[in-house]
Scaffold this motif. Structure first.
Motif, PDB file in Angstrom:
ATOM      1  N   GLU A   1     -80.617   3.567 -36.921  1.00 53.25           N
ATOM      2  CA  GLU A   1     -79.237   2.593 -35.808  1.00 53.25           C
ATOM      3  C   GLU A   1     -79.677   1.397 -35.762  1.00 53.25           C
ATOM      4  N   LEU A   2     -80.794   0.713 -36.052  1.00 56.89           N
ATOM      5  CA  LEU A   2     -80.590  -0.819 -36.022  1.00 56.89           C
ATOM      6  C   LEU A   2     -79.783  -1.768 -37.318  1.00 56.89           C
ATOM      7  N   GLN A   3     -80.339  -1.571 -38.333  1.00 54.02           N
ATOM      8  CA  GLN A   3     -78.969  -1.348 -39.592  1.00 54.02           C
ATOM      9  C   GLN A   3     -77.434  -1.799 -39.219  1.00 54.02           C
ATOM     10  N   LYS A   4     -77.394  -0.338 -38.555  1.00 55.45           N
ATOM     11  CA  LYS A   4     -76.216  -0.021 -38.521  1.00 55.45           C
ATOM     12  C   LYS A   4     -75.269  -1.108 -37.239  1.00 55.45           C
ATOM     13  N   ALA A   5     -76.522  -1.061 -36.227  1.00 51.64           N
ATOM     14  CA  ALA A   5     -75.744  -1.946 -35.188  1.00 51.64           C
ATOM     15  C   ALA A   5     -75.780  -3.756 -36.177  1.00 51.64           C
ATOM     16  N   LYS A   6     -76.185  -3.806 -36.999  1.00 50.67           N
ATOM     17  CA  LYS A   6     -76.480  -5.652 -36.654  1.00 50.67           C
ATOM     18  C   LYS A   6     -75.016  -5.568 -38.171  1.00 50.67           C
ATOM     19  N   GLY A   7     -74.135  -4.343 -38.718  1.00 55.66           N
ATOM     20  CA  GLY A   7     -73.757  -4.497 -39.692  1.00 55.66           C
ATOM     21  C   GLY A   7     -71.821  -3.875 -38.447  1.00 55.66           C
ATOM     22  N   ASP A   8     -71.863  -3.250 -37.386  1.00 58.18           N
ATOM     23  CA  ASP A   8     -71.811  -3.225 -36.108  1.00 58.18           C
ATOM     24  C   ASP A   8     -71.463  -5.153 -35.826  1.00 58.18           C
ATOM     25  N   VAL A   9     -72.192  -5.547 -35.825  1.00 58.00           N
ATOM     26  CA  VAL A   9     -72.069  -7.178 -34.976  1.00 58.00           C
ATOM     27  C   VAL A   9     -71.428  -7.506 -36.233  1.00 58.00           C
ATOM     28  N   LYS A  10     -71.811  -7.272 -37.371  1.00 56.73           N
ATOM     29  CA  LYS A  10     -71.149  -8.716 -38.238  1.00 56.73           C
ATOM     30  C   LYS A  10     -69.893  -8.551 -38.327  1.00 56.73           C
ATOM     31  N   GLN A  11     -69.418  -7.018 -38.897  1.00 60.85           N
ATOM     32  CA  GLN A  11     -67.589  -6.567 -38.329  1.00 60.85           C
ATOM     33  C   GLN A  11     -66.403  -7.151 -37.878  1.00 60.85           C
ATOM     34  N   ALA A  12     -67.434  -7.199 -36.237  1.00 58.72           N
ATOM     35  CA  ALA A  12     -66.888  -7.712 -34.971  1.00 58.72           C
ATOM     36  C   ALA A  12     -66.479  -9.146 -35.364  1.00 58.72           C
TER      37      ALA A  12
END
Length: 66
Positions: A43-54
């Motif tokens: 979940e943390l890694q996915k959130a990191k990816g979401d932030v990078k994408q945004a």
């Protein structure tokens, strides 16, 4: 577009859910804990990816407006 952190994070999340489920089925608190930990890591890694994408999308919008 999806980035690597989003994909790997989701895979870890699903693997953790499966491991915790197996732990429950065989009554293994250790496997449940390991599964929950892997799920949280995912979940943390996915959130990191979401932030990078945004951030990337925001930067792309700024570049278009210049």
């Amino acid at each position: 577009m999806i980035n690597k952190d989003q994909v790997v994070g989701k895979i870890k999340d699903l693997a953790g859910e499966a491991q915790a489920g197996i732990g429950k089925a065989i009554n293994s608190p250790e496997q449940i804990a390991k599964g929950k930990a892997l799920e949280a890591e995912g979940e943390l890694q996915k959130a990191k990816g979401d932030v990078k994408q945004a951030a990337k999308e925001t930067l792309d919008e700024v570049k278009k407006s210049i």
